[in-house]
Motif scaffolding. Structure first.
Motif, short mmCIF file in Angstrom:
data_model
loop_
_atom_site.label_atom_id
_atom_site.label_comp_id
_atom_site.label_asym_id
_atom_site.label_seq_id
_atom_site.Cartn_x
_atom_site.Cartn_y
_atom_site.Cartn_z
N LEU A 28 0.84 -1.19 0.00
CA LEU A 28 0.00 0.00 0.00
C LEU A 28 0.88 1.24 0.00
CD1 LEU A 28 -2.46 -1.22 2.74
CD2 LEU A 28 -2.73 -1.40 0.27
N ASP A 29 0.30 2.37 -0.35
CA ASP A 29 1.08 3.60 -0.33
C ASP A 29 0.41 4.70 0.49
OD1 ASP A 29 -1.00 4.10 -2.04
OD2 ASP A 29 0.23 5.00 -3.59
N LYS A 30 -0.75 4.42 1.05
CA LYS A 30 -1.44 5.40 1.87
C LYS A 30 -1.99 4.72 3.12
CE LYS A 30 -2.80 8.65 -1.68
NZ LYS A 30 -2.22 9.88 -1.20
N ILE A 31 -2.03 5.48 4.21
CA ILE A 31 -2.57 4.96 5.46
C ILE A 31 -3.19 6.15 6.19
CG2 ILE A 31 -0.43 5.24 6.76
CD1 ILE A 31 -1.03 2.50 8.05
N SER A 32 -4.26 5.90 6.92
CA SER A 32 -4.95 7.00 7.60
C SER A 32 -4.16 7.46 8.83
CB SER A 32 -6.36 6.58 8.02
OG SER A 32 -6.29 5.71 9.14
N ARG A 33 -4.43 8.68 9.26
CA ARG A 33 -3.77 9.21 10.45
C ARG A 33 -4.10 8.38 11.68
NH1 ARG A 33 -3.28 15.70 10.54
NH2 ARG A 33 -2.52 15.92 8.43
N LEU A 34 -5.33 7.92 11.77
CA LEU A 34 -5.72 7.09 12.91
C LEU A 34 -4.92 5.78 12.92
CD1 LEU A 34 -7.49 6.77 15.39
CD2 LEU A 34 -9.28 5.85 13.91
N LYS A 62 4.83 12.88 11.86
CA LYS A 62 4.50 12.88 13.28
C LYS A 62 3.05 13.32 13.43
CE LYS A 62 8.66 11.96 14.71
NZ LYS A 62 8.98 10.59 14.92
N ILE A 63 2.32 12.63 14.30
CA ILE A 63 0.91 12.93 14.52
C ILE A 63 0.80 13.64 15.86
CG2 ILE A 63 -1.41 11.96 14.72
CD1 ILE A 63 -0.16 11.54 11.96
N SER A 64 0.35 14.88 15.84
CA SER A 64 0.19 15.65 17.08
C SER A 64 -1.01 15.14 17.86
CB SER A 64 0.00 17.14 16.76
OG SER A 64 -1.26 17.35 16.17
N GLY A 65 -1.09 15.51 19.12
CA GLY A 65 -2.22 15.14 19.95
C GLY A 65 -3.54 15.63 19.37
N PHE A 66 -3.53 16.85 18.84
CA PHE A 66 -4.75 17.41 18.24
C PHE A 66 -5.14 16.62 16.99
CE2 PHE A 66 -7.00 20.58 15.57
CZ PHE A 66 -8.11 20.75 16.40
N ARG A 68 -4.49 13.49 16.44
CA ARG A 68 -5.01 12.20 16.92
C ARG A 68 -6.47 12.34 17.31
NH1 ARG A 68 -0.86 8.35 19.11
NH2 ARG A 68 1.13 9.30 18.58
N LEU A 69 -6.78 13.42 18.02
CA LEU A 69 -8.16 13.67 18.43
C LEU A 69 -9.07 13.81 17.22
CD1 LEU A 69 -10.27 14.33 20.64
CD2 LEU A 69 -9.63 16.72 20.36
N LEU A 70 -8.64 14.58 16.23
CA LEU A 70 -9.44 14.75 15.01
C LEU A 70 -9.60 13.41 14.27
CD1 LEU A 70 -8.18 18.15 13.59
CD2 LEU A 70 -10.40 17.64 14.62
N HIS A 72 -9.84 10.52 15.48
CA HIS A 72 -10.85 9.71 16.16
C HIS A 72 -12.26 10.24 15.95
CE1 HIS A 72 -8.58 6.78 18.51
NE2 HIS A 72 -7.65 7.70 18.65
N THR A 73 -12.38 11.44 15.41
CA THR A 73 -13.71 12.03 15.24
C THR A 73 -14.06 12.14 13.76
OG1 THR A 73 -12.76 14.25 15.44
CG2 THR A 73 -13.65 13.25 17.44
N VAL A 74 -13.82 13.28 13.15
CA VAL A 74 -14.32 13.50 11.79
C VAL A 74 -13.24 13.69 10.73
CG1 VAL A 74 -16.51 14.46 12.54
CG2 VAL A 74 -14.55 15.97 12.24
N TYR A 75 -12.04 14.03 11.10
CA TYR A 75 -11.00 14.34 10.12
C TYR A 75 -9.90 13.29 10.20
CZ TYR A 75 -7.55 16.99 7.47
OH TYR A 75 -6.63 17.39 6.54
N ASN A 76 -9.90 12.37 9.24
CA ASN A 76 -8.95 11.27 9.25
C ASN A 76 -8.38 11.04 7.85
OD1 ASN A 76 -7.47 9.08 10.17
ND2 ASN A 76 -9.18 7.66 10.00
N PRO A 77 -7.61 12.01 7.33
CA PRO A 77 -7.10 11.86 5.96
C PRO A 77 -6.02 10.78 5.87
CG PRO A 77 -6.08 13.73 7.01
CD PRO A 77 -7.12 13.22 7.97
N SER A 78 -5.81 10.32 4.66
CA SER A 78 -4.74 9.36 4.41
C SER A 78 -3.45 10.11 4.12
CB SER A 78 -5.09 8.48 3.22
OG SER A 78 -6.17 7.65 3.55
N ILE A 79 -2.35 9.48 4.48
CA ILE A 79 -1.02 10.06 4.29
C ILE A 79 -0.19 9.05 3.50
CG2 ILE A 79 1.07 10.80 5.51
CD1 ILE A 79 -0.77 11.45 7.90
#
Length: 142
Positions: A28-34, A62-66, A68-70, A72-79
């Motif tokens: 794969l070449d993309k994975i979500s922030r979560l 690097k995934i910041s705490g903020f 990570r919070l997003l 888990h909720t509504v904003y989970n883009p792939s990287i």
């Protein structure tokens, strides 16, 4: 005329759920922030009759705490990331069973909707050969 099914070559385990496949999973070449925050790739394993593979991800983000919070909720883009399969060693029935057992500990009835965990483990442990293990995994649901 006889139609023979192609031989199944792989047992793939995702989050403890085993299934069979004729091909190695793609890189794969993309994975979500979560998924990055939870390092879910550590729960992906592939076995063939001679090898055990684990998913390796090269994460430079690097995934910041903020973030990570997003995630888990509504904003989970792939990287974009580098994902590959690394051979951990030879096929081992014990490693396969242990990988499934570890996933069963965190299962919320996705794996155990038809079989109890103890029945799944008994079925896998009863396999005496690679072909038996393939049949056991297909009976479990994959």
């Amino acid at each position: 005329m006889s139609h023979s099914k192609r031989p199944t070559n792989y047992i793939i385990i995702e989050h403890g759920m085993p299934y069979t496949s004729d091909a190695m999973p793609p890189k794969l070449d993309k994975i979500s922030r979560l998924d990055i925050a939870k390092q879910t790739w550590k729960l992906y394993h592939v076995f063939d009759r001679s090898s055990h593979f684990s998913c390796i991800v090269d994460v430079t983000t690097k995934i910041s705490g903020f973030s990570r919070l997003l995630a888990h909720t509504v904003y989970n883009p792939s990287i974009s990331v580098e994902i590959d399969w690394e051979r951990l060693g030879p096929y081992s029935k014990a490693a396969l069973v242990n990988t499934v057992e570890a996933g069963l500990k965190f299962d919320d009835d996705i794996i155990q909707q038809w079989f109890d965990a103890s029945d799944i483990l008994k079925l896998l442990n009863a396999a005496r050969s690679w072909e038996d293990m393939l049949l056991a995994v297909e009976a479990i649901g994959g």
